[in-house]
Design an enzyme around this catalytic site. Structure first.
Site, mmCIF file in Angstrom:
data_model
loop_
_atom_site.group_PDB
_atom_site.id
_atom_site.type_symbol
_atom_site.label_atom_id
_atom_site.label_comp_id
_atom_site.label_asym_id
_atom_site.label_seq_id
_atom_site.Cartn_x
_atom_site.Cartn_y
_atom_site.Cartn_z
ATOM 1 N N HIS A 1 100.924 2.352 81.979
ATOM 2 C CA HIS A 1 100.479 1.758 80.720
ATOM 3 C C HIS A 1 99.563 2.746 80.002
ATOM 4 O O HIS A 1 99.239 3.813 80.538
ATOM 5 C CB HIS A 1 99.787 0.409 80.950
ATOM 6 C CG HIS A 1 98.520 0.461 81.730
ATOM 7 N ND1 HIS A 1 98.455 0.849 83.052
ATOM 8 C CD2 HIS A 1 97.227 0.145 81.384
ATOM 9 C CE1 HIS A 1 97.222 0.775 83.484
ATOM 10 N NE2 HIS A 1 96.447 0.358 82.480
ATOM 11 N N HIS B 1 96.374 2.627 78.826
ATOM 12 C CA HIS B 1 94.919 2.663 78.904
ATOM 13 C C HIS B 1 94.476 4.088 79.241
ATOM 14 O O HIS B 1 95.133 4.805 80.010
ATOM 15 C CB HIS B 1 94.393 1.679 79.940
ATOM 16 C CG HIS B 1 94.203 0.291 79.397
ATOM 17 N ND1 HIS B 1 94.291 -0.840 80.176
ATOM 18 C CD2 HIS B 1 93.928 -0.148 78.138
ATOM 19 C CE1 HIS B 1 94.074 -1.918 79.423
ATOM 20 N NE2 HIS B 1 93.858 -1.523 78.183
ATOM 21 N N ASP C 1 92.295 5.553 81.136
ATOM 22 C CA ASP C 1 92.104 6.060 82.498
ATOM 23 C C ASP C 1 93.426 6.335 83.202
ATOM 24 O O ASP C 1 93.428 6.807 84.347
ATOM 25 C CB ASP C 1 91.243 5.091 83.327
ATOM 26 C CG ASP C 1 91.819 3.684 83.407
ATOM 27 O OD1 ASP C 1 92.363 3.196 82.401
ATOM 28 O OD2 ASP C 1 91.705 3.050 84.479
ATOM 29 N N HIS C 2 94.536 6.092 82.510
ATOM 30 C CA HIS C 2 95.855 6.369 83.075
ATOM 31 C C HIS C 2 96.616 7.453 82.303
ATOM 32 O O HIS C 2 97.627 7.950 82.801
ATOM 33 C CB HIS C 2 96.693 5.089 83.115
ATOM 34 C CG HIS C 2 96.139 4.058 84.049
ATOM 35 N ND1 HIS C 2 96.672 3.804 85.296
ATOM 36 C CD2 HIS C 2 95.072 3.223 83.928
ATOM 37 C CE1 HIS C 2 95.968 2.854 85.889
ATOM 38 N NE2 HIS C 2 94.984 2.484 85.081
ATOM 39 N N HIS D 1 98.855 -7.643 82.497
ATOM 40 C CA HIS D 1 97.645 -6.894 82.223
ATOM 41 C C HIS D 1 97.250 -7.147 80.768
ATOM 42 O O HIS D 1 97.910 -7.917 80.062
ATOM 43 C CB HIS D 1 97.884 -5.408 82.514
ATOM 44 C CG HIS D 1 96.639 -4.579 82.558
ATOM 45 N ND1 HIS D 1 95.503 -4.954 83.243
ATOM 46 C CD2 HIS D 1 96.348 -3.365 81.994
ATOM 47 C CE1 HIS D 1 94.583 -4.025 83.103
ATOM 48 N NE2 HIS D 1 95.061 -3.053 82.336
ATOM 49 N N ASP E 1 98.102 -1.513 86.704
ATOM 50 C CA ASP E 1 97.081 -2.557 86.742
ATOM 51 C C ASP E 1 97.752 -3.917 86.548
ATOM 52 O O ASP E 1 98.627 -4.078 85.683
ATOM 53 C CB ASP E 1 96.060 -2.342 85.633
ATOM 54 C CG ASP E 1 95.284 -1.048 85.808
ATOM 55 O OD1 ASP E 1 95.505 -0.357 86.820
ATOM 56 O OD2 ASP E 1 94.466 -0.730 84.930
ATOM 57 N N HIS F 1 92.403 2.153 92.725
ATOM 58 C CA HIS F 1 91.842 1.665 91.460
ATOM 59 C C HIS F 1 90.629 0.774 91.723
ATOM 60 O O HIS F 1 90.500 -0.327 91.199
ATOM 61 C CB HIS F 1 92.922 0.899 90.676
ATOM 62 C CG HIS F 1 92.653 0.780 89.206
ATOM 63 N ND1 HIS F 1 91.978 -0.285 88.660
ATOM 64 C CD2 HIS F 1 92.974 1.575 88.168
ATOM 65 C CE1 HIS F 1 91.898 -0.138 87.358
ATOM 66 N NE2 HIS F 1 92.495 0.991 87.022
#
Length: 306
Positions: A63, A65, A67-68, A140, A211, A269
């Site tokens: 996805h 976000h 942090d990914h 999510h 996530d 995570h």
């Protein structure tokens, strides 16, 4: 096959843990690797591993976000400096193409290798002679996918002593027999593949989730997997908070592993609120539900055995 965790923290890095990225090293005769998510700093983590960017073949993004994916532009750009870089394909949710195109346009990037970007939908994502990859949507705060990597079954081993005793010359005939073909020798004798080849070797299944809160597709993707990577952002007792943020607790991860009948669970995570000692306790809590539970850590390696 082996997983190397390059980042295991949720949301933001800590001194011990970078944000999310996982490398899947492919088995022989392949020598490359795939990445699942590319959090900020992933290319720095790669410098401390044995993995080389010119051997990276595919990237799967769960996805969008930060942090990914915030490490993706830098990693793609640096890869141009490696000689012999093979073509690279990126798979990710709708929007991944716009993200990459925008960053490259504004920063004037010109790659020295072929890049393909595929925006995925639920279902079949990719297949070749060795693997099939499937995706399903998770629950999510934005569209997020989990990936199921299925290794194809391989032909069984040749019975070399028997072949020698039957007078089968080594070479092309061995290959035909291994692929299931019967062969006829110069003498006129027919050798049946089923008589000289062992049973097929079952392929392995690896499930890597993005996530997610608990949902049915977690079980669909994880069913009978040899290894399941499941987020464990929160501790048991924090289910309400986990749900509010679209995440899971370690107990929910362990419950999913048990219900899906996986062989091994690796949780990752982790919230930055947990230090190493706290994470050890989280694993003990998870083991009460699913014995074969472990916590990922940066540079941690987990082999997937047949």
């Amino acid at each position: 096959m082996k997983l190397t965790f390059l980042g295991t923290s949720a949301g933001r890095p800590t001194k011990a843990r970078n944000v999310t990225s996982i490398a899947l090293s492919l088995p022989e005769p392949q020598h490359g690797f795939w990445l699942f998510d590319v959090g900020e700093g992933t290319q720095h983590r790669l410098l401390g591993s044995k993995l080389k960017l010119n051997k990276l073949e595919r990237i799967f993004i769960t996805h969008l976000h930060g942090d990914h994916i915030y490490g993706l532009p830098g990693l793609l750009t640096s890869r141009s400096y490696f000689e012999g870089a093979v073509p690279l394909t990126i798979y990710g949710p709708p929007g991944i193409r716009t993200f990459i195109d925008c960053v490259f346009h504004q920063s004037g990037v010109h790659l020295g290798y072929e890049l393909e970007i595929i925006e995925v939908e639920a279902g079949h994502v990719f297949s070749d002679s060795y693997f099939t990859v499937e995706a399903a949507e998770l629950v999510h705060r934005m569209q997020c996918f989990g990936y199921r990597i299925i290794e194809h079954s391989q032909p069984g081993k040749l019975n070399l002593p028997l072949l020698k005793s039957l007078g089968v010359p080594s070479g092309p005939l061995y290959g035909k027999l291994k692929q299931g073909e019967d062969v006829t020798l110069a003498s006129g004798e027919t050798i049946r593949s089923s008589d000289v080849v062992g049973p097929p070797v079952n392929g392995r299944i690896v499930t890597i989730l993005g996530d997610t809160s608990p949902c049915d597709n977690v079980l669909v993707l994880a069913k009978d997997a040899d290894l399941l990577v499941h987020e464990g952002t929160f501790s048991g007792g924090m289910e309400e908070k986990a749900y509010a943020y679209g995440h899971s607790t370690v107990l929910q991860a362990a419950k999913a592993a048990s219900e899906a009948k996986v062989k091994q669970l690796v949780m990752t995570h982790f919230s930055s609120r947990f230090d190493d000692e706290a994470i050890e306790q989280l694993v003990l809590d998870a083991k009460e539900i699913f014995e074969h539970s472990a916590a990922a850590y940066d540079y941690g390696e987990f082999c997937i055995h047949r």
